[in-house]
Design a protein around this motif. Structure first.
Motif, PDB file in Angstrom:
ATOM      1  N   PHE A  50      41.136 -88.687 -52.002  1.00  0.00           N
ATOM      2  CA  PHE A  50      42.295 -88.173 -51.264  1.00  0.00           C
ATOM      3  C   PHE A  50      42.119 -86.685 -50.996  1.00  0.00           C
ATOM      4  CE2 PHE A  50      43.900 -91.817 -53.657  1.00  0.00           C
ATOM      5  CZ  PHE A  50      44.530 -92.538 -52.652  1.00  0.00           C
ATOM      6  N   GLU A  51      42.992 -86.154 -50.159  1.00  0.00           N
ATOM      7  CA  GLU A  51      42.954 -84.724 -49.872  1.00  0.00           C
ATOM      8  C   GLU A  51      43.145 -83.942 -51.179  1.00  0.00           C
ATOM      9  OE1 GLU A  51      45.832 -83.451 -46.988  1.00  0.00           O
ATOM     10  OE2 GLU A  51      44.759 -81.578 -46.693  1.00  0.00           O
ATOM     11  N   PRO A  52      42.221 -83.017 -51.494  1.00  0.00           N
ATOM     12  CA  PRO A  52      42.331 -82.303 -52.774  1.00  0.00           C
ATOM     13  C   PRO A  52      43.384 -81.195 -52.721  1.00  0.00           C
ATOM     14  CG  PRO A  52      40.449 -81.515 -51.542  1.00  0.00           C
ATOM     15  CD  PRO A  52      41.058 -82.590 -50.716  1.00  0.00           C
ATOM     16  N   ILE A  53      43.945 -80.905 -53.898  1.00  0.00           N
ATOM     17  CA  ILE A  53      44.943 -79.827 -53.972  1.00  0.00           C
ATOM     18  C   ILE A  53      44.226 -78.482 -54.054  1.00  0.00           C
ATOM     19  CG2 ILE A  53      46.873 -78.876 -55.343  1.00  0.00           C
ATOM     20  CD1 ILE A  53      47.226 -81.933 -56.229  1.00  0.00           C
ATOM     21  N   THR A  54      43.096 -78.446 -54.790  1.00  0.00           N
ATOM     22  CA  THR A  54      42.310 -77.198 -54.863  1.00  0.00           C
ATOM     23  C   THR A  54      40.873 -77.499 -54.425  1.00  0.00           C
ATOM     24  OG1 THR A  54      41.595 -77.613 -57.127  1.00  0.00           O
ATOM     25  CG2 THR A  54      43.637 -76.365 -56.866  1.00  0.00           C
ATOM     26  N   PRO A  55      40.148 -76.499 -53.893  1.00  0.00           N
ATOM     27  CA  PRO A  55      38.782 -76.756 -53.387  1.00  0.00           C
ATOM     28  C   PRO A  55      37.819 -77.241 -54.478  1.00  0.00           C
ATOM     29  CG  PRO A  55      39.570 -74.583 -52.707  1.00  0.00           C
ATOM     30  CD  PRO A  55      40.588 -75.117 -53.648  1.00  0.00           C
ATOM     31  N   SER A  56      38.079 -76.870 -55.752  1.00  0.00           N
ATOM     32  CA  SER A  56      37.123 -77.257 -56.807  1.00  0.00           C
ATOM     33  C   SER A  56      37.378 -78.670 -57.339  1.00  0.00           C
ATOM     34  CB  SER A  56      37.183 -76.252 -57.959  1.00  0.00           C
ATOM     35  OG  SER A  56      38.479 -76.282 -58.520  1.00  0.00           O
ATOM     36  N   MET A  97      38.825 -83.358 -43.833  1.00  0.00           N
ATOM     37  CA  MET A  97      37.859 -84.174 -44.579  1.00  0.00           C
ATOM     38  C   MET A  97      36.401 -83.817 -44.273  1.00  0.00           C
ATOM     39  SD  MET A  97      38.537 -87.827 -42.771  1.00  0.00           S
ATOM     40  CE  MET A  97      37.084 -88.620 -43.382  1.00  0.00           C
ATOM     41  N   LYS A  98      36.141 -83.310 -43.061  1.00  0.00           N
ATOM     42  CA  LYS A  98      34.748 -82.984 -42.695  1.00  0.00           C
ATOM     43  C   LYS A  98      34.111 -82.011 -43.682  1.00  0.00           C
ATOM     44  CE  LYS A  98      35.302 -82.281 -38.148  1.00  0.00           C
ATOM     45  NZ  LYS A  98      35.040 -81.829 -36.816  1.00  0.00           N
ATOM     46  N   LYS A  99      34.944 -81.097 -44.230  1.00  0.00           N
ATOM     47  CA  LYS A  99      34.452 -80.084 -45.168  1.00  0.00           C
ATOM     48  C   LYS A  99      33.857 -80.701 -46.430  1.00  0.00           C
ATOM     49  CE  LYS A  99      38.175 -77.041 -45.122  1.00  0.00           C
ATOM     50  NZ  LYS A  99      39.060 -76.212 -45.884  1.00  0.00           N
ATOM     51  N   TYR A 100      34.309 -81.906 -46.762  1.00  0.00           N
ATOM     52  CA  TYR A 100      33.944 -82.500 -48.061  1.00  0.00           C
ATOM     53  C   TYR A 100      32.911 -83.626 -47.944  1.00  0.00           C
ATOM     54  CZ  TYR A 100      38.052 -79.942 -49.564  1.00  0.00           C
ATOM     55  OH  TYR A 100      38.963 -78.948 -49.826  1.00  0.00           O
ATOM     56  N   LEU A 101      32.578 -84.012 -46.726  1.00  0.00           N
ATOM     57  CA  LEU A 101      31.754 -85.218 -46.565  1.00  0.00           C
ATOM     58  C   LEU A 101      30.340 -85.087 -47.125  1.00  0.00           C
ATOM     59  CD1 LEU A 101      32.871 -86.440 -43.020  1.00  0.00           C
ATOM     60  CD2 LEU A 101      33.611 -87.249 -45.263  1.00  0.00           C
ATOM     61  N   SER A 102      29.879 -83.837 -47.302  1.00  0.00           N
ATOM     62  CA  SER A 102      28.520 -83.694 -47.831  1.00  0.00           C
ATOM     63  C   SER A 102      28.494 -83.688 -49.360  1.00  0.00           C
ATOM     64  CB  SER A 102      27.870 -82.426 -47.284  1.00  0.00           C
ATOM     65  OG  SER A 102      28.650 -81.323 -47.692  1.00  0.00           O
ATOM     66  N   LEU A 103      29.664 -83.819 -49.988  1.00  0.00           N
ATOM     67  CA  LEU A 103      29.679 -83.891 -51.465  1.00  0.00           C
ATOM     68  C   LEU A 103      28.902 -85.131 -51.918  1.00  0.00           C
ATOM     69  CD1 LEU A 103      33.383 -83.021 -52.394  1.00  0.00           C
ATOM     70  CD2 LEU A 103      31.336 -81.766 -53.070  1.00  0.00           C
ATOM     71  N   PRO A 104      28.307 -85.075 -53.128  1.00  0.00           N
ATOM     72  CA  PRO A 104      27.518 -86.227 -53.584  1.00  0.00           C
ATOM     73  C   PRO A 104      28.320 -87.535 -53.572  1.00  0.00           C
ATOM     74  CG  PRO A 104      27.313 -84.392 -55.126  1.00  0.00           C
ATOM     75  CD  PRO A 104      28.338 -83.990 -54.103  1.00  0.00           C
ATOM     76  N   TYR A 105      27.768 -88.536 -52.931  1.00  0.00           N
ATOM     77  CA  TYR A 105      28.317 -89.896 -52.891  1.00  0.00           C
ATOM     78  C   TYR A 105      29.663 -90.008 -52.179  1.00  0.00           C
ATOM     79  CZ  TYR A 105      24.407 -91.070 -55.763  1.00  0.00           C
ATOM     80  OH  TYR A 105      23.130 -91.244 -56.208  1.00  0.00           O
ATOM     81  N   PHE A 106      29.994 -89.025 -51.337  1.00  0.00           N
ATOM     82  CA  PHE A 106      31.117 -89.268 -50.435  1.00  0.00           C
ATOM     83  C   PHE A 106      30.673 -90.261 -49.371  1.00  0.00           C
ATOM     84  CE2 PHE A 106      35.227 -86.894 -50.116  1.00  0.00           C
ATOM     85  CZ  PHE A 106      35.318 -86.649 -51.466  1.00  0.00           C
TER      86      PHE A 106
END
Ligand SMILES: [Fe+2]
Length: 282
Positions: A50-56, A97-106
């Motif tokens: 889901f959309e995260p509350i904080t970037p970390s 969501m585009k910002k997070y798609l490169s996270l491992p196993y997204f």
């Protein structure tokens, strides 16, 4: 029944304690035994994102998910449960969501290409075609999770056709086909079957009970008995393999017939005027 060497379950929540799926390691092992008993050979885990509350938040969460995935993988090997586990995510659409798609196993199997996206069951975002187009321009290939469960989406048939033409794959839930989410969802699932718009099948298993467990075997039997044109080998083995490897999946859109009500152009308007006048003179 078609001869199937492998059966991939493409969508489930069996990683324990990370979402609303399995709560404990023991339960996840039992669920995977249930899957193996149904002939499933490969399981793609898709924890909710889901959309995260904080970037970390999401990078930390991913570390935990990968750790639990590896523990589960080791555990079923020790218990000799004959299933290969793979990892991906089920991403609830959110604006950034585009910002997070490169996270491992997204992405599925961390291939940085295929992403499983869900919309709210209350309805798809208005501009979902543009959103998917943007993602494709960024090099991603979206897979739409259980479109048959999204309220009102099938009425937007022309938009669904646009998605297919853009190469978006549709993942349908086995439970929807079997009527476990009600008659309405089952009827819509049948339309996807009739149109041959099913590219991947997933149980979306959350627990051991029949409604939210693995219901693959009954679904495969149902499709085999009632939909002889459906290529089960394709949706249960060939397409999943291609997606996992990040390879192209060909979508057959040759049969698609859309009824588009086009607004009358100026020539049509003129012809209609002449016909009307001619009728008055008669
Ligand atoms: Fe899910």
């Amino acid at each position: 029944m078609q001869n199937l060497d492998k059966i991939y379950d493409f969508h489930n929540h069996i990683i324990y304690g990370v979402d609303d799926g399995s709560k404990t390691l023991e339960n996840s092992i039992k669920m995977l035994q249930q899957a193996a008993d149904q002939g499933i050979t490969n399981v793609v885990c898709a924890p909710h994102q889901f959309e995260p509350i904080t970037p970390s938040y999401l990078p930390k969460r991913q570390k935990n998910i990968v750790k639990r995935f590896n523990i589960l993988k080791r555990s079923i090997k020790e218990k000799k449960i004959p299933i290969e586990l793979l990892l991906g995510s089920e991403i609830m659409f959110f604006r950034d969501m585009k910002k997070y798609l490169s996270l491992p196993y997204f992405s599925i199997n961390n291939n940085k290409k295929y992403i499983l996206i869900e919309f709210s069951l209350m309805g798809a975002p208005i501009s979902f075609v543009d959103i998917f187009y943007d993602l494709i321009m960024e090099g991603y290939q979206p897979i739409l999770a259980h479109p048959e469960r999204i309220s009102g989406l099938y009425k937007d048939r022309n938009k669904l056709v646009k998605l297919l033409k853009m190469g978006v794959l549709f993942q349908i839930n086995t439970g929807s086909i079997l009527g476990l989410f009600g008659k309405q969802v089952q009827n819509i699932s049948k339309k996807y079957l009739k149109n041959n718009w099913i590219h991947l099948l997933g149980s979306d298993a959350h627990s051991l009970n029949f409604q939210r467990g693995f219901s693959m075997q009954k679904c495969v039997e149902y499709i085999s008995n009632n939909y002889h044109d459906i290529n089960l080998k394709e949706i249960l083995e060939l397409n999943p393999k291609a997606v996992i490897n990040g390879d192209h999946v060909e979508i057959d859109i040759s049969d698609i017939k859309i009824r588009v009500k086009s607004p009358p152009n100026n020539l049509n308007k003129l012809i209609n005027k002449i016909i009307k006048k001619a009728k008055k003179l008669l």
